[in-house]
Design an enzyme around this catalytic site. Structure first.
Site, short mmCIF file in Angstrom:
data_model
loop_
_atom_site.label_atom_id
_atom_site.label_comp_id
_atom_site.label_asym_id
_atom_site.label_seq_id
_atom_site.Cartn_x
_atom_site.Cartn_y
_atom_site.Cartn_z
N LYS A 123 8.06 -0.47 6.05
CA LYS A 123 7.49 0.85 5.80
C LYS A 123 8.64 1.77 5.42
CE LYS A 123 4.44 4.34 7.86
NZ LYS A 123 3.61 4.67 9.06
N ALA A 141 0.83 -1.20 0.00
CA ALA A 141 0.00 0.00 0.00
C ALA A 141 0.86 1.24 0.00
CB ALA A 141 -0.91 0.01 1.23
N ASP A 169 -4.74 7.29 16.39
CA ASP A 169 -5.45 6.95 15.16
C ASP A 169 -6.03 5.54 15.26
OD1 ASP A 169 -6.47 7.50 12.64
OD2 ASP A 169 -4.65 6.90 11.58
N VAL A 174 4.28 0.83 2.00
CA VAL A 174 4.47 -0.36 2.82
C VAL A 174 4.64 -1.56 1.89
CG1 VAL A 174 3.48 -1.85 4.59
CG2 VAL A 174 3.07 0.62 4.67
N GLY A 215 1.16 5.11 1.35
CA GLY A 215 0.69 5.75 2.57
C GLY A 215 0.91 7.24 2.51
N GLY A 216 0.41 7.93 3.51
CA GLY A 216 0.56 9.36 3.56
C GLY A 216 2.00 9.80 3.71
N MET A 217 2.81 8.96 4.35
CA MET A 217 4.22 9.30 4.57
C MET A 217 5.15 8.46 3.70
SD MET A 217 4.42 9.77 8.70
CE MET A 217 6.20 9.63 8.63
N GLY A 218 4.67 7.39 3.12
CA GLY A 218 5.55 6.53 2.36
C GLY A 218 4.79 5.38 1.77
#
Length: 242
Positions: free
Chosen positions: A42, A20, A136, A27, A22-25
């Site tokens: 990640k 997937a 979260d 996975v 992600g918002g920061m990187g």
């Protein structure tokens, strides 16, 4: 540095499949060739703006996860940086998320749902005992196998004594599950995670979330201003009141 399938990271971890973005990187499912086990990797993407600030957040995630050894928390194995990219090497959890189960089932029988909530609460208790607040908690971050639940993704977590990363007043969390204090830009507490877990419980019992809205801002505001709609009378009275 572009990550590609089959690439060897840190002379040890092979990238097998991108799971997937992600918002920061991103996975990846990977393989630890030294220990012969699957891992999750990640990685912070190198093509992002404000990469240094995001790298600080990834370091904070590693720091906050490092000492949280518990069966109900996905384990962090290693953190390192190379060519400006940060890598978190984590336990690979092949099971479905609670979000997947909600999509498949609609509502869940309390006999099935409550053990999941209990194990999640145990994992959160350990995190809170170490001064770490997840911030979260949501079904997508709760992985469920036949016998075990694991909390994942401490990407926006906060720990006692941690330096300021987010700006004052910045809203952190997912609007559908956010606590009222987080929605108002205030500092999250352990009770904030428990509130979010309560929203997860509500969704599992009702088949929908307590609050909806046209935008994430509308939904977050509803958590602050609106009364939680009552659950159906088909839910056991004691559980409903709880």
């Amino acid at each position: 540095m572009k990550l590609i399938e089959g690439q060897l990271i840190h002379r040890r971890y092979r990238l097998d499949a991108r799971l997937a973005p992600g918002g920061m990187g991103e996975v990846w499912k990977g393989y630890d060739i030294q220990l012969g086990r699957e891992v999750a990797i990640k990685a912070l993407r190198s093509d992002m703006t404000n990469a240094e600030a995001k790298l600080r957040r990834l370091r904070a995630e590693a720091h906050n996860s490092a000492n949280l050894a518990h069966p109900n928390i996905a384990a962090l194995f290693e953190y390192y940086e190379h060519d400006g990219i940060g890598f978190l090497i984590m336990e690979y959890v092949p099971s479905k998320s609670l979000a997947d189960l909600f999509r498949e089932k609609g509502t869940m029988d309390p006999i099935e749902l409550l053990p999941i909530l209990i194990q999640t609460a145990r994992g959160l208790f350990i995190a809170h005992s170490h001064g770490v607040i997840h911030r979260d908690v949501k079904p997508a971050n709760i992985m469920v196998s036949d016998s075990e639940v694991k909390i994942t993704d401490f990407g926006v977590s906060y720990s006692t004594g941690q330096g300021q990363i987010t700006q004052d007043g910045m809203v952190v969390g997912t609007a559908q599950y956010i606590s009222p204090e987080q929605a108002q830009g205030q500092q999250a507490t352990p009770q904030s995670d428990i509130y979010s877990l309560g929203v997860v419980a509500y969704e599992g019992l009702a088949g929908h979330r307590p609050f909806t809205g046209a935008t994430p801002v509308d939904i977050a505001a509803a958590h602050v201003n609106n009364t939680v709609p009552p659950l159906s009378d088909s839910v056991d009275m004691q559980l409903r009141e709880f």
